[in-house]
Design an enzyme around this catalytic site. Structure first.
Site, PDB file in Angstrom:
ATOM      1  CG  LEU A 335      -9.858 -13.398  -4.268  1.00 40.80           C
ATOM      2  CD1 LEU A 335     -11.295 -13.619  -3.079  1.00 40.80           C
ATOM      3  CD2 LEU A 335      -9.132 -12.331  -4.065  1.00 40.80           C
ATOM      4  CB  CYS A 441       0.902 -13.092  -8.388  1.00 39.09           C
ATOM      5  SG  CYS A 441       1.200 -13.108  -6.222  1.00 39.09           S
ATOM      6  NE  ARG A 605      -8.522  -4.059  -2.950  1.00 37.97           N
ATOM      7  CZ  ARG A 605      -8.285  -2.880  -2.482  1.00 37.97           C
ATOM      8  NH1 ARG A 605      -7.615  -2.565  -1.597  1.00 37.97           N
ATOM      9  NH2 ARG A 605      -8.755  -2.404  -3.181  1.00 37.97           N
TER      10      ARG A 605
END
Length: 739
Positions: A335, A441, A605
Site C-alpha cells: 500500500l 500499478c 482497502r
C-alpha cells in the site's frame, strides 16, 4: 498497491458468525474444506441467528450500506464537510486510487479543468476541490528555538564545545530551550516516552516531547542543580552494538553502502555478467530462429557452456528458498503511503501473516536514495515465520522455520534496471521473504515510464525482466503482481500467466528457460477500470483453473523440445496463485479460497478500513469492535509511529501525518452491529449515521477536523505550522493559527 474483490455467486447460505466486542461468537465458523458461500437470496440479519431471509425479503439498495433505520441520521446522501461551512452532496463513491497514490491526470473535471476558472481570479473560492492532490505539502513540525546538536544528548554541565561558538544559529541554553523553545511535554501514554520504554534510553534526548519521563534535576557536589538525562542500564544493554535506527528494525542500509551507491562506487557484478551473457547470445538466437530445425541438444549444450563462461555459479530459481501460501496466510497488499512500518506492525499484531513494503522505484534504490531505502525497513515482528498448518499445497523442501513474513515490492521498466535493483536489495537486505515486481500499478506517473501496468502490454519484455531478476536474486524468490489487463472488456492475464508459467516460445527455443516466478498475484480489475466496478472474481477463478491445467501441461511436455528446464522452475514447478480485490470480511476470504480456488487472498482497502479483518479470518467470525477498541488501535499506531519516526516535534508531525492518511480510510468503517444485513460490501457507502455512542459517531466522520481531533488524543494539539492534504482534495485541511 491496494485493491480487493467481489463475491462468487452460489446458492448455499452463508454461515452466520458475529461476535461482540469481547469476541463472543454466534453462528458457525466457515470451513476452507466445506465451502459455504453467500447468496443474494438468503442473507443473515444482524442481531439474530441463521434467519432465512427468503421468507422476509428486504430490498437492498446497490452501492449503499444497509444501515438500520434507527441509526440513520440524515437522508440517504453522503455529505462532505468543507471549511467554508458549505456541504457538497456526494452521490458517488470516492475514487480509491488514493490507495495507489494515483494522480489526477486521468480525471476530467478535476482542478486542472479550466472551464470554471476561466471567469477570473475572483471565481477561485467557488471552485470545488475534486480529484487527487498530486503535489501535496504537510507544513512543518519543528521547535520554536532549535536546540544545538551538542546539547541534545548531553547533561546540562557536560555538553561538548560547539565548533561554531557564538556564531551557532541554534540554542545552547538548555533551560531556555525547555522553557521557551519547545512545546510542553505530552501527557499521553501515561506521560512515558514510547522509545525509552523499549530501549531504556531515548536517542532524541532533550528534544523528546516526553523528556520529563527520562530526565531529572540533580544536585552536584558544588551545590548546583543540573539537568541530566536518565538511562536504564539493563534495558539499554539488550541493544548494545546497535545503531539507534536498528533497534527492533531490520534491513537497515549502512551509511557507507548508501554513500557508495550514490557515488557509483558499488558495482553489480551478477547483473553485469547476466546482461553480458544475454547480449552475447543475441546473434546465436537470431540464427536459431532463422533455422529452427538445427540440433536442439547441441545448441543447448553450447549455451550451457557459454553461460558458464560469463556467470560464476548463478542461483537458479529451483535453488531458491521455497514459499508457501495457504488458507492460514492472508496477505496484506503493498500500500503506497499507508503501508508504512507502524501500520504493517499493527496488522501483524491483528493476525496478518504476509506483509509487503510500499512499492519502491528501482532507480532511486540503485542510486542509494535514503527515502526509497527507508521503505525496505521491517519491524522484527515481520521476520517471524508465518502461520503454517499444512492446509494448502506444500512444495517439497519448504522450511517454515526459515520463512519470514516481509517482502519487498519494486517497480522497474527495463531488464537492466530490475536486475541491478534486485541485486542491491539481496546484497543489503538480509530479511526478505521475496521480491515482487509490480505490474499492476495503474497511475500515470508510473505507467508513462513503462513500469507498473504498462508492462502488461509487453509480455516478452516482462518475461525477460522476471527471468533476469531470478538470476541475480540469490536464494530470494521472485514473484509478480498483475492486473486483468490494461483495457476494460479485454483481459489478457490468462495469456500472460501461461507465458510466465510455461515460458514464451522464443525463450524456450533459445534455451533461456521460464520466468521462474514462485507466485503470481492477480488483481481482478483492469488498469482502465481502476475502482469504478467490483473486482472480477470469476475471472480470477478462471486464471486459477488455468494454472492447474498448466501444471498438467508441463508434465505432458516431458521429453519434448518444449519442455522447460527443471532448474528454471521455482518451488519445484509449483506456482502459487493469489487473488486480490474487494475482500472485506472473513466470508469474502473463505468464499474466494473455496470458489475461486486461489492459494491465498491479498487484502488492501479492506485492511485499511478495518485492520482486524485478519483477526476475523483467523477466528472465522465477525468481530463487532467497540469504539473504545478501535480507538485503542489508533493509540497503538501512534505509539508505533513515535517509536519509528521519533518522539520529538518532527517525529510527532510525521506520525500525525501518516495516522491521518490511515484515518482517511478507517473512517469508512460501519460497525457490523449497525448493519441490517451481512456480509458488508466494500463498495457500499453508508448514509450519514449515528453511532452507538459519541466516540463511534466521531470515528465515522468524513470531516477532516474530526480526524485531527482523534490524532490529538494521543499526539497532542497540532502546531500552527501543521498542514494536512489528504489525497482527496475534498478532505484537505490546513490548521488555522490561534488568535
Amino acid at each position: 498497491m491496494a485493491g480487493e474483490g467481489d463475491q462468487v455467486a452460489s446458492d448455499a447460505p452463508v454461515p452466520s458468525a458475529v461476535a461482540d466486542s469481547n469476541g463472543v461468537e454466534s453462528g458457525n465458523r466457515p470451513s476452507s474444506s466445506n465451502p459455504e458461500p453467500s447468496s443474494d437470496k438468503k442473507r443473515v440479519r444482524t442481531g439474530s441467528q441463521d434467519i432465512d431471509m427468503a421468507d422476509a425479503p428486504v430490498k437492498r439498495q446497490k452501492g449503499v450500506a444497509p444501515i438500520k433505520a434507527e441509526c440513520v441520521a440524515l437522508p440517504n446522501i453522503f455529505i462532505i464537510h468543507r471549511s467554508d461551512n458549505k456541504a457538497e452532496v456526494k452521490t458517488a463513491p470516492i475514487d480509491d486510487d488514493a490507495a495507489e497514490a494515483a494522480d489526477a491526470r486521468h480525471k476530467a473535471g478535476d482542478s486542472r479543468d479550466n472551464r470554471a476558472g476561466a471567469k477570473g481570479k475572483n471565481n477561485k473560492k467557488d471552485k470545488k476541490q475534486k480529484g487527487q492532490n498530486t503535489s501535496r505539502t504537510f507544513g512543518s513540525s519543528h521547535d520554536k528555538l532549535p536546540l544545538c546538536g551538542t546539547r541534545a544528548l548531553s547533561n546540562e554541565f557536560s555538553a561538548p564545545e560547539c565548533r561554531f561558538g557564538d556564531k551557532c544559529k541554534f540554542e545552547h541554553d538548555l533551560r531556555k530551550y525547555l522553557k521557551e523553545g519547545r512545546r510542553e511535554d505530552l501527557t499521553t501514554f501515561d506521560g512515558q516516552c514510547p522509545i525509552y520504554e523499549v530501549r531504556g534510553y531515548c536517542h532524541l534526548g532533550w528534544k523528546c516531547r516526553f523528556v520529563g519521563s527520562h530526565s531529572e534535576e540533580r544536585a552536584t557536589e558544588h551545590g548546583r542543580q543540573e539537568l541530566v538525562l536518565r538511562e536504564d542500564a539493563e534495558r539499554k544493554a539488550k541493544f548494545a552494538g546497535l545503531e539507534d535506527d536498528e533497534v527492533e528494525v531490520v534491513n537497515i542500509l549502512p551509511k557507507e553502502v548508501r554513500f557508495g551507491l550514490s557515488r557509483r562506487k558499488i558495482g553489480t557484478p551478477r547483473s553485469d555478467q547476466y546482461l553480458e551473457w544475454i547480449n552475447s547470445n543475441k546473434d546465436q538466437e537470431r540464427e536459431l530462429f532463422d533455422n529452427n530445425q538445427g540440433d536442439t541438444e547441441a545448441l543447448k549444450e553450447e549455451r550451457d557452456a557459454r553461460r558458464a563462461e560469463y556467470v560464476e555459479a548463478p542461483f537458479r530459481p529451483s535453488e531458491k528458498r521455497r514459499l508457501y501460501y495457504g488458507p492460514e496466510t492472508p496477505v496484506l497488499a503493498p500500500l503506497t503511503t499507508q503501508g508504512n512500518m507502524p501500520y504493517r506492525r499493527l496488522c501483524v499484531d491483528l493476525g496478518c501473516q504476509v506483509t509487503w513494503s510500499e512499492m519502491a522505484m528501482g532507480m532511486p534504490l540503485i542510486q542509494g536514495e535514503r527515502g526509497e531505502w527507508a521503505l525496505m525497513k521491517a519491524h522484527e515482528s515481520e521476520i517471524a515465520a508465518p502461520r503454517f498448518q499444512s492446509k494448502g499445497t506444500v512444495v517439497q523442501g519448504y522450511d517454515n522455520a526459515a520463512d519470514i513474513r516481509f517482502g519487498a515490492q519494486i517497480a522497474a521498466n527495463k531488464p537492466w534496471l530490475a536486475n541491478k535493483t534486485v541485486e542491491v536489495l539481496t546484497d543489503n537486505c538480509p530479511k526478505l521473504r521475496a521480491i515482487d515486481l509490480n505490474c499492476g500499478c495503474p497511475i500515470n506517473l508510473v505507467c508513462e515510464k513503462g513500469s507498473g501496468s504498462a508492462l502488461l502490454d509487453s509480455e516478452a519484455k516482462l518475461e525477460n525482466i522476471l527471468r533476469g531478476m531470478n538470476y541475480v536474486s540469490k536464494e530470494v524468490p521472485i514473484t509478480v503482481k498483475v492486473r486483468m489487463g490494461t483495457k476494460d472488456n479485454h483481459p489478457t492475464a490468462q495469456k500472460l500467466i501461461k507465458r510466465l508459467v510455461l515460458g514464451g516460445y522464443e525463450a524456450l527455443a533459445s534455451d533461456k528457460g521460464t520466468s521462474g516466478v514462485a507466485a503470481i498475484t492477480l488483481h481482478g480489475r483492469s488498469k482502465q477500470q481502476r475502482y469504478s466496478k467490483s473486482a472480477d472474481w470469476s475471472y480470477i477463478a478462471e486464471c486459477a483453473s488455468l494454472i492447474n491445467r498448466l501444471k498438467k501441461e508441463k508434465d505432458a511436455q516431458t521429453d519434448t523440445a518444449a519442455e522447460a528446464d527443471p532448474r528454471d522452475q521455482a518451488n519445484g514447478g509449483h506456482v502459487y496463485f493469489v487473488g486480490n480485490g474487494d475482500c472485506y470480511s472473513h466470508e469474502d476470504y473463505y468464499n474466494h479460497m473455496n470458489n475461486a480456488n486461489v492459494d491465498s487472498v491479498m487484502i488492501g482497502r479492506g485492511a485499511l478500513i478495518k485492520p482486524w479483518i485478519f483477526e476475523e479470518i483467523e477466528k472465522g467470525q465477525y468481530l463487532d469492535k467497540s469504539a473504545t477498541e478501535r480507538l485503542a488501535y489508533i493509540e497503538k499506531f501512534a505509539k508505533y509511529g513515535l517509536q519509528t519516526w521519533g518522539s520529538d516535534e518532527l517525529g510527532i508531525g510525521t506520525t500525525r501525518r501518516f495516522l491521518l492518511e490511515w484515518l482517511s480510510f478507517a473512517h469508512r468503517y460501519v460497525p457490523v452491529g449497525l448493519l441490517e444485513h451481512l456480509p458488508p460490501n466494500i463498495q457500499d457507502r453508508p448514509p450519514r449515521f449515528r453511532g452507538r455512542n459519541d466516540l463511534e459517531t466521531l470515528m465515522a466522520s468524513e470531516h477532516y477536523l474530526d480526524w485531527i481531533k482523534l490524532s490529538e488524543m494521543f499526539l497532542g494539539k497540532a502546531p500552527p505550522t501543521f498542514k494536512f492534504e489528504p489525497k482527496h482534495k475534498s478532505n484537505a485541511y490546513e490548521i488555522e493559527a490561534e488568535g
